[in-house]
Design a protein around this motif. Sequence first.
Motif, PDB file in Angstrom:
ATOM      1  N   ILE A   1       0.804  -1.230   0.000  1.00 53.26           N
ATOM      2  CA  ILE A   1       0.000   0.000   0.000  1.00 53.26           C
ATOM      3  C   ILE A   1       0.834   1.276   0.000  1.00 53.26           C
ATOM      4  O   ILE A   1       0.287   2.359   0.217  1.00 53.26           O
ATOM      5  N   TRP A   2       2.130   1.196  -0.272  1.00 52.71           N
ATOM      6  CA  TRP A   2       2.942   2.419  -0.285  1.00 52.71           C
ATOM      7  C   TRP A   2       2.528   3.305  -1.452  1.00 52.71           C
ATOM      8  O   TRP A   2       2.437   2.870  -2.603  1.00 52.71           O
ATOM      9  N   LYS A   3       2.280   4.573  -1.141  1.00 50.84           N
ATOM     10  CA  LYS A   3       1.867   5.534  -2.148  1.00 50.84           C
ATOM     11  C   LYS A   3       2.211   6.922  -1.642  1.00 50.84           C
ATOM     12  O   LYS A   3       1.928   7.263  -0.487  1.00 50.84           O
ATOM     13  N   VAL A   4       2.821   7.736  -2.505  1.00 48.62           N
ATOM     14  CA  VAL A   4       3.253   9.064  -2.071  1.00 48.62           C
ATOM     15  C   VAL A   4       2.864  10.101  -3.106  1.00 48.62           C
ATOM     16  O   VAL A   4       2.699   9.792  -4.295  1.00 48.62           O
ATOM     17  N   PRO A   5       2.698  11.359  -2.691  1.00 46.60           N
ATOM     18  CA  PRO A   5       2.373  12.422  -3.644  1.00 46.60           C
ATOM     19  C   PRO A   5       3.569  12.775  -4.510  1.00 46.60           C
ATOM     20  O   PRO A   5       4.723  12.536  -4.139  1.00 46.60           O
ATOM     21  N   VAL A   6       3.298  13.346  -5.651  1.00 43.33           N
ATOM     22  CA  VAL A   6       4.341  13.725  -6.606  1.00 43.33           C
ATOM     23  C   VAL A   6       4.307  15.239  -6.785  1.00 43.33           C
ATOM     24  O   VAL A   6       3.258  15.816  -7.080  1.00 43.33           O
ATOM     25  N   PHE A   7       5.459  15.875  -6.609  1.00 37.51           N
ATOM     26  CA  PHE A   7       5.560  17.309  -6.812  1.00 37.51           C
ATOM     27  C   PHE A   7       6.010  17.585  -8.248  1.00 37.51           C
ATOM     28  O   PHE A   7       6.992  17.018  -8.721  1.00 37.51           O
ATOM     29  N   HIS A   8       5.266  18.461  -8.915  1.00 36.50           N
ATOM     30  CA  HIS A   8       5.528  18.749 -10.327  1.00 36.50           C
ATOM     31  C   HIS A   8       5.334  20.246 -10.563  1.00 36.50           C
ATOM     32  O   HIS A   8       4.282  20.805 -10.236  1.00 36.50           O
ATOM     33  N   HIS A   9       6.358  20.885 -11.118  1.00 38.99           N
ATOM     34  CA  HIS A   9       6.297  22.325 -11.392  1.00 38.99           C
ATOM     35  C   HIS A   9       5.982  23.128 -10.126  1.00 38.99           C
ATOM     36  O   HIS A   9       5.073  23.963 -10.093  1.00 38.99           O
TER      37      HIS A   9
ATOM     38  N   THR B   1       4.537  22.552  -7.409  1.00 40.72           N
ATOM     39  CA  THR B   1       3.312  22.278  -6.656  1.00 40.72           C
ATOM     40  C   THR B   1       3.066  20.775  -6.636  1.00 40.72           C
ATOM     41  O   THR B   1       3.613  20.027  -7.453  1.00 40.72           O
ATOM     42  N   LEU B   2       2.244  20.361  -5.695  1.00 44.84           N
ATOM     43  CA  LEU B   2       1.803  18.979  -5.672  1.00 44.84           C
ATOM     44  C   LEU B   2       0.938  18.730  -6.901  1.00 44.84           C
ATOM     45  O   LEU B   2       0.051  19.528  -7.206  1.00 44.84           O
ATOM     46  N   LYS B   3       1.220  17.685  -7.621  1.00 48.57           N
ATOM     47  CA  LYS B   3       0.577  17.448  -8.908  1.00 48.57           C
ATOM     48  C   LYS B   3      -0.943  17.504  -8.794  1.00 48.57           C
ATOM     49  O   LYS B   3      -1.568  16.790  -8.020  1.00 48.57           O
ATOM     50  N   GLY B   4      -1.538  18.412  -9.600  1.00 52.61           N
ATOM     51  CA  GLY B   4      -2.984  18.549  -9.637  1.00 52.61           C
ATOM     52  C   GLY B   4      -3.571  19.403  -8.535  1.00 52.61           C
ATOM     53  O   GLY B   4      -4.791  19.485  -8.399  1.00 52.61           O
ATOM     54  N   THR B   5      -2.721  20.042  -7.702  1.00 53.62           N
ATOM     55  CA  THR B   5      -3.212  20.854  -6.583  1.00 53.62           C
ATOM     56  C   THR B   5      -2.482  22.192  -6.563  1.00 53.62           C
ATOM     57  O   THR B   5      -1.585  22.454  -7.382  1.00 53.62           O
TER      58      THR B   5
END
Length: 367
Positions: A26-34, A36-40
């Motif tokens: 169940i490991w899952k982490v947010p991705v930072f892109h440009h 910001t957090l991707k999609g936020t």
Amino acid sequence: MKCPGPPESSRLACFLESALARETRIWKVPVFHHLTLKGTDISPSCYEKTVLWIAEISSQFQFYPETFALAISILNRLLASVKAQLKYLQCIAISCLVLAAKTNEEDEVIPSVKMLAVQSGCKRSPAEILRMERIILDKLHWDLYTATPMDFLNIFHAMVMSNWPHLLNGQPQTNPSRHVAFLTKQLQHCMACHQLVQFKGSTLALVIITLELERLTPDWFPVITDLLKKAQVTSTEFIHCKEFVDRELTRLQPSNAIYIFYPITQAIQGHPEASLAYPYPSGLKHSQQARLKVAVRQPVPAAFTSTPAQIPDDATETDEYYDGFSQLYSEDGGADGGRGHVGGFCPQLRPGEGSSPCPPLQAPERD
């Protein structure tokens, strides 16, 4: 006749295998892109300040370090699953801590939601927090517990102490419980770095153990090679994580200041040209200062609040902080059963308790 249990090393290997299986599942982490957090609209600095805020609240209520680590794990999994908005981040953070406390802490230790909302200064009503708890549980399918970096740090440290019990010989005022407390402080510092979110908890914990072994013994390579095989960490990922962690831990070191004593004025001053300060990346200076914060005040300020940075003495901090780790190694521990301040946060000296604002002066060594 009851059969004896498996040897210590075999039991630790089973613990590690079980933790790795949970992490893989169940490991899952947010991705930072440009930036910001991707999609936020959540920036890396906002994320880091939120983690630090959770650490302050954990310290205030004297939660276990495992509770803090689980709260960050829940937060990361949720941010990776939904597109959260910045205006809800504070409510999400406090709800993650409540869920982690309900999972790890004893009932009598867990404060009421109303008390936690007031003392944390989160400006959210108990109803909002409870509603967010239910949203988090639904999004994560009521499966909150995963192996955290803190779990892996405890397992790896126990493995090292089991196979190399004389590793800490020659280290003054150091025993396994104090040593793991010191490593815990480093781990929690790294967990507030958005660049290290991309690495699994097993990798992060193993890197911290590796850097410490490099400092303690020249024969560290066989030890780490064995742990790398057991942890199933690739060399590329390990080296990449090690570079980030080494840079982050360097910022924990105090500057090398020279103090000059003037007998006439009885004043102690720092030489302006002697300070070797570490540069902060643009935009993250405030975040790094907050990460080194050691004073916990009542009530805890809300997230994104500017706080001054202070650097404590590691030896004193480790003594006061995590005395309960000694129970893991059959040592004399404190009566609090392992509760202590989280991530290097420790009580600040009251006025009049400290004798000097700087380290004691020492005579120069003679040839």
